[in-house]
Design a protein around this motif. Sequence first.
Motif, short mmCIF file in Angstrom:
data_model
loop_
_atom_site.label_atom_id
_atom_site.label_comp_id
_atom_site.label_asym_id
_atom_site.label_seq_id
_atom_site.Cartn_x
_atom_site.Cartn_y
_atom_site.Cartn_z
N LEU A 1 0.82 -1.22 0.00
CA LEU A 1 0.00 0.00 0.00
C LEU A 1 0.86 1.28 0.00
CD1 LEU A 1 -3.01 -0.95 2.29
CD2 LEU A 1 -2.78 -1.17 -0.16
N SER A 2 0.17 2.42 -0.04
CA SER A 2 0.84 3.66 -0.45
C SER A 2 1.94 4.16 0.47
CB SER A 2 -0.21 4.76 -0.66
OG SER A 2 -0.97 4.95 0.52
N SER A 3 1.75 4.11 1.79
CA SER A 3 2.81 4.62 2.67
C SER A 3 4.01 3.68 2.66
CB SER A 3 2.31 4.78 4.11
OG SER A 3 1.46 5.90 4.21
N SER B 1 -8.28 -1.27 -7.74
CA SER B 1 -7.41 -0.10 -7.88
C SER B 1 -7.80 0.86 -6.77
CB SER B 1 -7.54 0.51 -9.27
OG SER B 1 -6.58 1.53 -9.43
N SER B 2 -7.46 2.13 -6.91
CA SER B 2 -7.52 3.00 -5.74
C SER B 2 -7.63 4.47 -6.13
CB SER B 2 -6.22 2.78 -4.96
OG SER B 2 -5.97 3.83 -4.07
N ILE B 3 -8.14 5.27 -5.19
CA ILE B 3 -8.09 6.73 -5.38
C ILE B 3 -6.65 7.22 -5.49
CG2 ILE B 3 -10.29 7.47 -4.37
CD1 ILE B 3 -8.75 7.96 -1.73
N GLY C 1 -1.02 1.65 4.54
CA GLY C 1 -1.73 2.58 3.68
C GLY C 1 -1.68 3.99 4.24
N THR C 2 -2.23 4.95 3.50
CA THR C 2 -2.23 6.33 3.98
C THR C 2 -3.62 6.77 4.40
OG1 THR C 2 -0.51 6.62 2.32
CG2 THR C 2 -1.17 8.58 3.52
N SER C 3 -4.65 6.07 3.93
CA SER C 3 -5.99 6.34 4.45
C SER C 3 -6.17 5.66 5.81
CB SER C 3 -7.06 5.86 3.46
OG SER C 3 -6.93 4.47 3.24
N1 SER Z 1 -6.02 2.57 1.31
C1 SER Z 1 -4.96 2.71 0.35
C2 SER Z 1 -3.79 3.37 0.92
O1 SER Z 1 -3.96 4.18 1.79
C3 SER Z 1 -5.44 3.51 -0.82
O2 SER Z 1 -5.98 2.67 -1.75
O3 SER Z 1 -2.71 3.12 0.47
#
Ligand code: SER
Length: 337
Positions: A77-79, A120-122, A202-204
């Motif tokens: 994930l993103s972080s 996929s993702s925002i 993740g970052t969310s």
């Molecule tokens: N939840 C994911 C994240 O924060 C975003 O798709 O990396």
Amino acid sequence: MTLKKALVTGASGEIGQALVQELAARGGYEIITADYMPLPDSIKRLSAEHAQGDLLYEIKKFYDYDFEIIFHLAASLSSKAEVAAEAAHRINVEGTMQLLMLAAYRSEKYKKPIKFLFPSSIAAYGLPSLEAKQNAGFVKEEEWSDPQTMYGCNKLYCEKLGTYYSRFYGQKHLDETPPHFLDFRSVRFPGLISAFTLPSGGTSDYGPEMLHAAAQGRAYACFVRADTKISFMAMPDAIKSLLLLMDAPRENLTRSVYNVNAFSLTAEEFRQRAMRAFPKAQITFEPNPHRQGIVDSWPADVDDARARKDWNWSADYDAERFFDDYFLPQIKKRYGG
Ligand code: SER
């Protein structure tokens, strides 16, 4: 009854656990799982076979499997991906590429459709400034496609790869495009929140972390500013969207990649809701500039009109129902109080 063979990669993750439970509850599937971690107890008995390890090494055993559906959930994930960018690329892109090749090879060879569902993702979006974010409104799939994270770049590229494999792969001359049996479908998820599991990397994650900490009476320092806003979704809605898209007749689909949306809240609104439910919660804001920058580049809201039109999508949980009917009752049962 013949069972449909379904592969779920990333099965030990949050979406994976919820999806495996739902597929098992539906019935009719032989569920094969893969993850670099062992399966958690919640789904252990639901998997007919688990391949534990690096997908890039494990994948060869799947070439003999007659999958009708592949849910490729495994990702960094993103972080986490910002800390180990090249490792994330390997997991997120090379893993997806290998699985697409497998699905394309098998489906073309046996002339038998394989559905390939890809979350996929925002994060596939990238807004250049806070001002642009504030003015963007409900963002459509083709807008702001300039991701600022390795994870976002990986997701956007894999959306394109999947679309390529299911529409154009094997074209030699313009008049000789072979029929395609690989059926790639993708949803762009907002931040997801489960009452049963916590995300990692993740970052969310500040949304679910804050709520779980409040419910457990643990102090929480939120790593983004109070005014930070992105959209979120309850995990049952995320699973609903994957299965609705899986079941949609192909002729109804006007694209391979769809936004899905549920509700949009600021971090401060999350804090207020948490305080209302758990008045002793201690929630402070200590923004981390790197993680803040990532969330600032993601849209505050996305437009999911195409998913609504093409496959009848709608979220069951808006913000009210998310807290009152899903999260709070479940979390109180889980942590007591
Ligand atoms: N939840 C994911 C994240 O924060 C975003 O798709 O990396």
